[in-house]
Structures are given as structure tokens and as C-alpha cells.
Design a protein around this motif. Structure first.
Motif, PDB file in Angstrom:
ATOM      1  N   PHE A 197       0.839  -1.192   0.000  1.00 23.12           N
ATOM      2  CA  PHE A 197       0.000   0.000   0.000  1.00 23.12           C
ATOM      3  C   PHE A 197       0.879   1.248   0.000  1.00 23.12           C
ATOM      4  O   PHE A 197       1.970   1.234   0.554  1.00 23.12           O
ATOM      5  N   GLN A 212       0.054   6.924   2.175  1.00 25.51           N
ATOM      6  CA  GLN A 212      -1.183   7.601   2.582  1.00 25.51           C
ATOM      7  C   GLN A 212      -2.307   6.624   2.938  1.00 25.51           C
ATOM      8  O   GLN A 212      -3.337   7.016   3.458  1.00 25.51           O
ATOM      9  N   HIS A 213      -2.113   5.333   2.687  1.00 25.01           N
ATOM     10  CA  HIS A 213      -3.141   4.340   2.999  1.00 25.01           C
ATOM     11  C   HIS A 213      -3.516   4.360   4.484  1.00 25.01           C
ATOM     12  O   HIS A 213      -4.689   4.198   4.823  1.00 25.01           O
ATOM     13  N   LEU A 248      -3.739   6.802   6.480  1.00 23.11           N
ATOM     14  CA  LEU A 248      -4.676   7.889   6.751  1.00 23.11           C
ATOM     15  C   LEU A 248      -6.069   7.564   6.214  1.00 23.11           C
ATOM     16  O   LEU A 248      -7.072   7.875   6.840  1.00 23.11           O
ATOM     17  N   GLU A 249      -6.109   6.912   5.069  1.00 21.77           N
ATOM     18  CA  GLU A 249      -7.392   6.533   4.482  1.00 21.77           C
ATOM     19  C   GLU A 249      -8.087   5.456   5.313  1.00 21.77           C
ATOM     20  O   GLU A 249      -9.314   5.411   5.401  1.00 21.77           O
ATOM     21  N   ALA A 250      -7.325   4.578   5.941  1.00 22.51           N
ATOM     22  CA  ALA A 250      -7.892   3.472   6.706  1.00 22.51           C
ATOM     23  C   ALA A 250      -8.149   3.826   8.172  1.00 22.51           C
ATOM     24  O   ALA A 250      -8.807   3.067   8.879  1.00 22.51           O
ATOM     25  N   ASP A 288     -10.101   5.976   9.802  1.00 24.47           N
ATOM     26  CA  ASP A 288     -11.499   6.077  10.240  1.00 24.47           C
ATOM     27  C   ASP A 288     -12.106   4.696  10.471  1.00 24.47           C
ATOM     28  O   ASP A 288     -12.789   4.466  11.473  1.00 24.47           O
ATOM     29  N   GLU A 289     -11.864   3.781   9.572  1.00 20.27           N
ATOM     30  CA  GLU A 289     -12.399   2.428   9.714  1.00 20.27           C
ATOM     31  C   GLU A 289     -11.822   1.737  10.954  1.00 20.27           C
ATOM     32  O   GLU A 289     -12.546   1.061  11.688  1.00 20.27           O
TER      33      GLU A 289
END
Length: 56
Positions: A36, A39-40, A42-44, A46-47
Motif C-alpha cells: 500500500f 497515505q493508505h 490515513l485513508e484506513a 477512520d475504519e
């Protein structure tokens, strides 16, 4: 968060990321590539937070 992780509150930071400062300097030389982009995380995030909160 400690309750959700099942650890003492003093270990939460270690459970979440530790303090590793190693880099994969030699991995690329032997054919390793990251799965990945950086930046992955940061994208993950919230989950991951939602998952922890659901399991408290």
C-alpha cells in the motif's frame, strides 16, 4: 481504548504503533515492494477507529 485492545492503558501506544524507526532499505534490493502507499494509513484510520469503538 485500552479496554477495547484488552491491555493496560500504559500499553495502548505500543499496541497502536510502537515506536519502530526502521526502514525497509534492503527490501527493495531483493524485490520487495510495499503493498500500500504511505497515505493508505490515513485513508484506513477512520475504519480502524470505528472498529475499536464498536468493540469496547
Amino acid at each position: 481504548m485500552a479496554a477495547g485492545l484488552g491491555c493496560p492503558k500504559e500499553l495502548v501506544a505500543l499496541q497502536l504503533g510502537g515506536k519502530c524507526t526502521f526502514t525497509a532499505a534492503h527490501g527493495k534490493a531483493i524485490g520487495w515492494a510495499p503493498q500500500f502507499p504511505a497515505q493508505h494509513i490515513l485513508e484506513a484510520a477512520d475504519e480502524e477507529v470505528d472498529r475499536i469503538l464498536r468493540n469496547l
